[in-house]
Design a protein around this motif. Structure first.
Motif, PDB file in Angstrom:
ATOM      1  N   GLU A 269       0.832  -1.206   0.000  1.00 26.39           N
ATOM      2  CA  GLU A 269       0.000   0.000   0.000  1.00 26.39           C
ATOM      3  C   GLU A 269       0.867   1.257   0.000  1.00 26.39           C
ATOM      4  O   GLU A 269       0.576   2.224  -0.711  1.00 26.39           O
ATOM      5  N   THR A 270       1.910   1.228   0.792  1.00 26.86           N
ATOM      6  CA  THR A 270       2.801   2.382   0.886  1.00 26.86           C
ATOM      7  C   THR A 270       3.507   2.647  -0.437  1.00 26.86           C
ATOM      8  O   THR A 270       3.561   3.781  -0.918  1.00 26.86           O
ATOM      9  N   GLN A 271       4.050   1.601  -1.056  1.00 24.12           N
ATOM     10  CA  GLN A 271       4.767   1.777  -2.315  1.00 24.12           C
ATOM     11  C   GLN A 271       3.824   2.172  -3.442  1.00 24.12           C
ATOM     12  O   GLN A 271       4.149   3.030  -4.270  1.00 24.12           O
ATOM     13  N   LEU A 272       2.636   1.579  -3.464  1.00 24.85           N
ATOM     14  CA  LEU A 272       1.671   1.922  -4.509  1.00 24.85           C
ATOM     15  C   LEU A 272       1.212   3.367  -4.396  1.00 24.85           C
ATOM     16  O   LEU A 272       0.931   4.021  -5.413  1.00 24.85           O
ATOM     17  N   MET A 273       1.161   3.882  -3.180  1.00 26.36           N
ATOM     18  CA  MET A 273       0.792   5.285  -3.013  1.00 26.36           C
ATOM     19  C   MET A 273       1.798   6.181  -3.716  1.00 26.36           C
ATOM     20  O   MET A 273       1.423   7.143  -4.397  1.00 26.36           O
ATOM     21  N   SER A 274       3.092   5.873  -3.573  1.00 26.76           N
ATOM     22  CA  SER A 274       4.112   6.678  -4.252  1.00 26.76           C
ATOM     23  C   SER A 274       4.112   6.447  -5.758  1.00 26.76           C
ATOM     24  O   SER A 274       4.371   7.369  -6.535  1.00 26.76           O
ATOM     25  N   LEU A 275       3.820   5.228  -6.182  1.00 28.75           N
ATOM     26  CA  LEU A 275       3.798   4.913  -7.603  1.00 28.75           C
ATOM     27  C   LEU A 275       2.621   5.568  -8.326  1.00 28.75           C
ATOM     28  O   LEU A 275       2.759   6.040  -9.459  1.00 28.75           O
ATOM     29  N   LEU A 276       1.462   5.606  -7.670  1.00 24.90           N
ATOM     30  CA  LEU A 276       0.243   6.075  -8.322  1.00 24.90           C
ATOM     31  C   LEU A 276      -0.108   7.517  -7.984  1.00 24.90           C
ATOM     32  O   LEU A 276      -0.543   8.270  -8.850  1.00 24.90           O
ATOM     33  N   VAL A 277       0.073   7.901  -6.732  1.00 24.36           N
ATOM     34  CA  VAL A 277      -0.283   9.263  -6.323  1.00 24.36           C
ATOM     35  C   VAL A 277       0.839  10.234  -6.665  1.00 24.36           C
ATOM     36  O   VAL A 277       0.613  11.294  -7.253  1.00 24.36           O
ATOM     37  N   PHE A 278       2.070   9.876  -6.281  1.00 22.69           N
ATOM     38  CA  PHE A 278       3.258  10.667  -6.617  1.00 22.69           C
ATOM     39  C   PHE A 278       3.078  12.135  -6.225  1.00 22.69           C
ATOM     40  O   PHE A 278       3.201  13.036  -7.039  1.00 22.69           O
ATOM     41  N   ALA A 279       2.755  12.346  -4.955  1.00 23.26           N
ATOM     42  CA  ALA A 279       2.560  13.707  -4.445  1.00 23.26           C
ATOM     43  C   ALA A 279       2.941  13.708  -2.975  1.00 23.26           C
ATOM     44  O   ALA A 279       2.111  13.386  -2.119  1.00 23.26           O
ATOM     45  N   GLY A 280       4.185  14.044  -2.698  1.00 26.26           N
ATOM     46  CA  GLY A 280       4.726  13.885  -1.356  1.00 26.26           C
ATOM     47  C   GLY A 280       3.923  14.555  -0.264  1.00 26.26           C
ATOM     48  O   GLY A 280       3.581  13.934   0.740  1.00 26.26           O
ATOM     49  N   SER A 281       3.595  15.834  -0.441  1.00 28.84           N
ATOM     50  CA  SER A 281       2.874  16.540   0.612  1.00 28.84           C
ATOM     51  C   SER A 281       1.484  15.962   0.822  1.00 28.84           C
ATOM     52  O   SER A 281       1.034  15.784   1.961  1.00 28.84           O
ATOM     53  N   ALA A 282       0.798  15.643  -0.265  1.00 28.94           N
ATOM     54  CA  ALA A 282      -0.538  15.054  -0.147  1.00 28.94           C
ATOM     55  C   ALA A 282      -0.467  13.675   0.500  1.00 28.94           C
ATOM     56  O   ALA A 282      -1.330  13.299   1.303  1.00 28.94           O
ATOM     57  N   GLN A 283       0.566  12.910   0.169  1.00 29.48           N
ATOM     58  CA  GLN A 283       0.718  11.577   0.767  1.00 29.48           C
ATOM     59  C   GLN A 283       0.925  11.668   2.274  1.00 29.48           C
ATOM     60  O   GLN A 283       0.297  10.940   3.045  1.00 29.48           O
ATOM     61  N   LEU A 284       1.816  12.544   2.701  1.00 29.23           N
ATOM     62  CA  LEU A 284       2.107  12.678   4.126  1.00 29.23           C
ATOM     63  C   LEU A 284       0.879  13.136   4.907  1.00 29.23           C
ATOM     64  O   LEU A 284       0.574  12.610   5.977  1.00 29.23           O
TER      65      LEU A 284
END
Length: 223
Positions: free
Chosen positions: A37-52
């Motif tokens: 889930e964590t890796q897919l968030m970076s792969l698909l969302v690719f938005a550091g501030s929004a992810q955090l």
């Protein structure tokens, strides 16, 4: 040559977000996300501030509407980035415009102010090389954060979140070229510190809206 130059020019920013990516990956793991889930968030969302922000809001069991609204407001700046570079890429084929839109992060936008940016094949290759190198770096740092989150104690105690502030300061300061922008930055900073201290749930959104409102008012007065 353009491909290599894009990689080299983005390299400092790729390295600058290393603490940010480590924090994102480890924070997600420590808040109950799986490694996939964590890796897919970076792969698909690719938005550091929004992810955090999303990770912290999900961990705090924030209502879905608040979660969606907050991340929408945070990510809406990318819509503005798209509008800003639209005239430079509108004549390019869709096969070029789509990948450019995917990698149009804060960092690549900082490279987009040249009047001829994106307007030739060489410049498009340069932009995509820089943008995708940042994408690859972000996902590598996230992976390292996932591993660190499993093997090391809470990384949030190391102050890695300061990397977020320093990265955006480095990107924002060169753009302060008039009174309206300065007013926007100053008011946003003051409001963010105040609203965060007050414990307001939408402190980030309210701070951004306050800063933009004041900046708009100053720009109207100066016309």
């Amino acid at each position: 040559m353009a491909f290599i130059k894009g990689q080299l020019d983005m390299l400092p920013l790729n390295l600058a977000v290393l603490p940010w990516g480590l924090l994102c990956g480890s924070l997600a793991m420590q808040n109950g996300f799986s490694a996939w889930e964590t890796q897919l968030m970076s792969l698909l969302v690719f938005a550091g501030s929004a992810q955090l922000v999303a990770i912290e809001l999900i961990a705090d069991h924030t209502p879905l509407l608040t979660l969606l609204f907050t991340t929408f407001i945070i990510s809406s700046r990318h819509f503005l980035y798209g509008l800003a570079v639209r005239q430079k890429v509108i004549s390019q084929p869709l096969r070029w415009r789509l990948p450019v839109s995917f990698v149009l992060t804060d960092e690549l936008f900082a490279f987009s102010h040249h009047r001829k940016a994106y307007q030739t094949k060489t410049r498009l290759i340069y932009a995509l090389s820089a943008g995708f190198s940042f994408y690859v770096a972000w996902n590598i740092w996230t992976l390292l954060g996932i591993l660190a989150g499993q093997l090391l104690p809470d990384l949030t105690n190391l102050g890695l979140d300061f990397a977020i502030a320093t990265t955006f300061i480095a990107l924002v300061v060169p753009t302060i070229k008039n009174k309206a922008t300065l007013a926007c930055v100053v008011i946003t900073g003051i409001c963010a510190a105040t609203f965060k201290a007050w414990g307001l749930e939408l402190w980030l959104v309210l701070s951004a809206l306050s800063g933009m409102t004041v900046g708009y008012m100053v720009s109207k007065d100066s016309q």
